[in-house]
Scaffold this active site. Structure first.
Site, short mmCIF file in Angstrom:
data_model
loop_
_atom_site.label_atom_id
_atom_site.label_comp_id
_atom_site.label_asym_id
_atom_site.label_seq_id
_atom_site.Cartn_x
_atom_site.Cartn_y
_atom_site.Cartn_z
N HIS A 101 0.84 -1.20 0.00
CA HIS A 101 0.00 0.00 0.00
C HIS A 101 0.88 1.25 0.00
CE1 HIS A 101 -2.98 -2.80 2.20
NE2 HIS A 101 -3.56 -2.50 1.07
N LYS A 118 -15.75 -7.53 6.14
CA LYS A 118 -14.47 -8.26 6.09
C LYS A 118 -14.01 -8.68 7.49
CE LYS A 118 -11.25 -7.54 2.78
NZ LYS A 118 -10.20 -6.85 2.00
N ARG A 125 -2.20 -5.52 -8.54
CA ARG A 125 -1.01 -6.33 -8.28
C ARG A 125 -0.81 -7.39 -9.34
NH1 ARG A 125 -3.02 -8.27 -2.72
NH2 ARG A 125 -4.88 -8.10 -4.02
N SER A 130 -2.91 -8.06 2.95
CA SER A 130 -3.04 -7.83 4.40
C SER A 130 -3.41 -9.11 5.14
CB SER A 130 -4.09 -6.76 4.67
OG SER A 130 -3.70 -5.56 4.07
N1 COA Z 1 -0.18 -4.00 -1.75
C1 COA Z 1 -0.49 -4.99 -0.93
N2 COA Z 1 -1.73 -5.46 -0.78
C2 COA Z 1 -2.69 -4.87 -1.49
C3 COA Z 1 -2.45 -3.83 -2.37
C4 COA Z 1 -1.11 -3.40 -2.49
N3 COA Z 1 -0.77 -2.41 -3.31
N4 COA Z 1 -3.59 -3.46 -2.94
C5 COA Z 1 -4.54 -4.26 -2.43
N5 COA Z 1 -3.99 -5.11 -1.56
C6 COA Z 1 -4.67 -6.19 -0.83
C7 COA Z 1 -5.22 -5.75 0.47
O1 COA Z 1 -4.26 -5.90 1.49
C8 COA Z 1 -6.38 -6.68 0.63
O2 COA Z 1 -5.92 -7.89 1.14
P1 COA Z 1 -6.87 -8.84 2.00
O3 COA Z 1 -8.13 -9.03 1.24
O4 COA Z 1 -6.03 -10.04 2.10
O5 COA Z 1 -7.11 -8.16 3.31
C9 COA Z 1 -6.85 -6.93 -0.80
O6 COA Z 1 -5.77 -6.60 -1.60
C10 COA Z 1 -7.98 -6.07 -1.26
O7 COA Z 1 -8.23 -5.15 -0.31
P2 COA Z 1 -8.37 -3.59 -0.45
O8 COA Z 1 -7.50 -2.99 -1.45
O9 COA Z 1 -8.30 -3.05 0.92
O10 COA Z 1 -9.73 -3.52 -1.05
P3 COA Z 1 -11.02 -3.97 -0.40
O11 COA Z 1 -11.55 -4.92 -1.41
O12 COA Z 1 -10.97 -4.43 0.99
O13 COA Z 1 -11.72 -2.58 -0.36
C11 COA Z 1 -13.23 -0.89 -0.96
C12 COA Z 1 -12.63 -2.25 -1.28
C13 COA Z 1 -13.03 -0.47 0.47
C14 COA Z 1 -12.58 0.12 -1.88
C15 COA Z 1 -14.71 -1.06 -1.29
O14 COA Z 1 -15.23 -2.11 -0.52
C16 COA Z 1 -15.48 0.19 -1.02
O15 COA Z 1 -15.46 1.10 -1.83
N6 COA Z 1 -16.20 0.23 0.14
C17 COA Z 1 -16.99 1.37 0.53
C18 COA Z 1 -18.48 1.07 0.34
C19 COA Z 1 -18.86 1.24 -1.11
O16 COA Z 1 -18.81 2.31 -1.67
N7 COA Z 1 -19.31 0.13 -1.72
C20 COA Z 1 -19.74 0.12 -3.09
C21 COA Z 1 -18.59 -0.04 -4.04
S1 COA Z 1 -19.13 0.01 -5.71
#
Ligand code: COA
Length: 160
Positions: free
Chosen positions: A17, A41, A90, A128
């Protein structure tokens, strides 16, 4: 001024990140790291802890702000005055979900664009939940996270 919002659950923030945020801090005037409550989550760290850790890790970047949110991302982006959503890609396996997310967000607000950045090679395999799992099993996570995050993971797992 281009304000970009980088949303995620950040449970916890990893070097992957940070890699993306550092790249964005060069490209955009202001970067808002938006930490979603993501109750679905079932995060290991609560929202306040995730925000505090990200603030510590990203404290060296003067144009980066860290905020928690529990609303729709698009609503939060508008509230922050952000016209761009940033996501990290990624691997090809990230693409389908990211394509769907970007499409849904465009349906909700066509004026907010989604852009993607890729992390450096050594961070492409990071996630993560894998870091949390390694820490829970007493593995060494120092290559994947900031020392403050490693300490917080130890505390979370009752190792301190
Ligand atoms: N380096 C390391 N890990 C990374 C990364 C990077 N550059 N980019 C993503 N990841 C990993 C994260 O650690 C996470 O790992 P995990 O699932 O093992 O915990 C995974 O990739 C994806 O997580 P993240 O990037 O945090 O995305 P998410 O899917 O949890 O989050 C949101 C998505 C928060 C953006 C989305 O749910 C959201 O917009 N929520 C708000 C509510 C909303 O508007 N919903 C409607 C959306 S249309």
């Amino acid at each position: 001024m281009n304000t970009v919002i980088y949303p995620g659950t950040f449970d916890p923030i990893t070097n992957g990140h940070t890699d993306i945020v550092e790249r964005a801090a060069v490209l955009f005037d202001k970067v808002i790291v938006a930490i979603a409550a993501s109750p679905g989550k079932r995060p290991g760290f609560d929202l306040a802890q995730r925000v505090a850790l990200a603030k510590t890790v990203l404290g060296h970047l003067s144009n980066v702000e860290v905020c928690g949110f529990s609303s729709l991302l698009i609503e939060f982006a508008r509230k922050c005055g952000a016209n761009i959503i940033l996501r990290g890609l990624r691997a090809v396996s990230d693409f389908e979900y990211e394509f769907q997310l970007a499409g849904m967000n465009r349906c909700l607000d066509a004026d907010i664009e989604t852009v993607f950045l890729t992390p450096s090679m050594e961070n492409t395999y990071l996630s993560s939940s894998l870091v949390r799992e390694i820490a829970a099993l007493h593995g060494d996570v120092s290559a994947f996270v900031h020392p403050e995050v490693a300490s917080a993971l130890s505390a979370l797992n009752g190792q301190q």
